[in-house]
Design a protein around this motif. Sequence first.
Motif, PDB file in Angstrom:
ATOM      1  N   ARG A   1     -19.954  20.312 -38.191  1.00  0.00           N
ATOM      2  CA  ARG A   1     -18.842  21.243 -38.416  1.00  0.00           C
ATOM      3  C   ARG A   1     -18.393  21.869 -37.094  1.00  0.00           C
ATOM      4  O   ARG A   1     -17.197  22.087 -36.876  1.00  0.00           O
TER       5      ARG A   1
ATOM      6  N   GLN B   1     -16.352  19.317 -35.331  1.00  0.00           N
ATOM      7  CA  GLN B   1     -15.033  19.233 -35.952  1.00  0.00           C
ATOM      8  C   GLN B   1     -14.139  20.376 -35.470  1.00  0.00           C
ATOM      9  O   GLN B   1     -12.946  20.175 -35.206  1.00  0.00           O
TER      10      GLN B   1
ATOM     11  N   HIS C   1     -12.798  19.330 -32.232  1.00  0.00           N
ATOM     12  CA  HIS C   1     -12.302  17.956 -32.144  1.00  0.00           C
ATOM     13  C   HIS C   1     -10.982  17.874 -31.378  1.00  0.00           C
ATOM     14  O   HIS C   1     -10.779  16.984 -30.551  1.00  0.00           O
TER      15      HIS C   1
ATOM     16  N   THR D   1     -18.062  12.972 -44.882  1.00  0.00           N
ATOM     17  CA  THR D   1     -16.743  13.218 -44.311  1.00  0.00           C
ATOM     18  C   THR D   1     -15.853  13.968 -45.292  1.00  0.00           C
ATOM     19  O   THR D   1     -15.054  14.819 -44.895  1.00  0.00           O
TER      20      THR D   1
ATOM     21  N   HIS E   1     -17.058  17.778 -45.450  1.00  0.00           N
ATOM     22  CA  HIS E   1     -16.753  18.609 -44.288  1.00  0.00           C
ATOM     23  C   HIS E   1     -15.360  18.363 -43.715  1.00  0.00           C
ATOM     24  O   HIS E   1     -15.012  18.955 -42.692  1.00  0.00           O
ATOM     25  N   SER E   2     -14.563  17.512 -44.358  1.00  0.00           N
ATOM     26  CA  SER E   2     -13.203  17.195 -43.893  1.00  0.00           C
ATOM     27  C   SER E   2     -13.211  16.772 -42.421  1.00  0.00           C
ATOM     28  O   SER E   2     -12.397  17.233 -41.613  1.00  0.00           O
ATOM     29  N   LEU E   3     -14.135  15.885 -42.097  1.00  0.00           N
ATOM     30  CA  LEU E   3     -14.237  15.418 -40.718  1.00  0.00           C
ATOM     31  C   LEU E   3     -13.077  14.483 -40.397  1.00  0.00           C
ATOM     32  O   LEU E   3     -12.713  13.629 -41.202  1.00  0.00           O
ATOM     33  N   THR E   4     -12.513  14.628 -39.216  1.00  0.00           N
ATOM     34  CA  THR E   4     -11.392  13.797 -38.804  1.00  0.00           C
ATOM     35  C   THR E   4     -11.785  12.805 -37.721  1.00  0.00           C
ATOM     36  O   THR E   4     -10.931  12.157 -37.124  1.00  0.00           O
TER      37      THR E   4
END
Length: 218
Positions: free
Chosen positions: A91, A94, A97, A122, A125-128
């Motif tokens: 997090r 992110q 990022h 993903t 945690h809404s990872l991009t």
Amino acid sequence: MSLQDELTALLRTGYTRLPAASREVMERAARELAASGLAARALRTGDSAPRFSLPTATGDTVTLDALLAAGPVVLTFYRGAWCPFCNLALRALQAHHADITARGAQLVAISPQIPDESLTLTEKHSLTFDVLSDVGSDTAKQFGISFDLPDDLAVVYESFGFDLQRVNGGHPRTLPVPATYVIDRDGTIRWSFLDTDYSARAEPSDILSALDALPTTP
């Protein structure tokens, strides 16, 4: 608050709630891993990064060569979505990022989990950035950062409900120690962080400083 401050607070909060017998096993395993010499043998700044080709959570394949063709790479290894310290560190990455990509670099995370587990992570945690699956930890082994859980620690993890047999695709005992690498376009590791202590992670600010210090290309 720094990432390490958050990690330390998480450790203090959760660790005291564990049964004394479990804490004893975990502490002994931590001492043995620290004394194993793994950290001294692992790849460090100045070494060449091993090439890899790994699947993403969505089924694509990512190679280090393709990443480096576009610019420097920030590569971070984590134990899995079951690890609260890993989740906190991801997090934090992110949150930084955009700062990493603004410096022309790409961020990639690697774990021994199967792609389905990485996809869940993903989404959670809404990872991009890409999360890659290193089932069997072959890539982690090439970096020199993999280790096998001792039997009694594996039993403790199972008692916590960590189904590593399933999420690691039949390789429940092999994990990477926390490690992060800044890799230049020529494949050279220009900055590295690794620690046998699972509650220690690379600070995003240090990663950004390492990117700022990369030699400029003509």
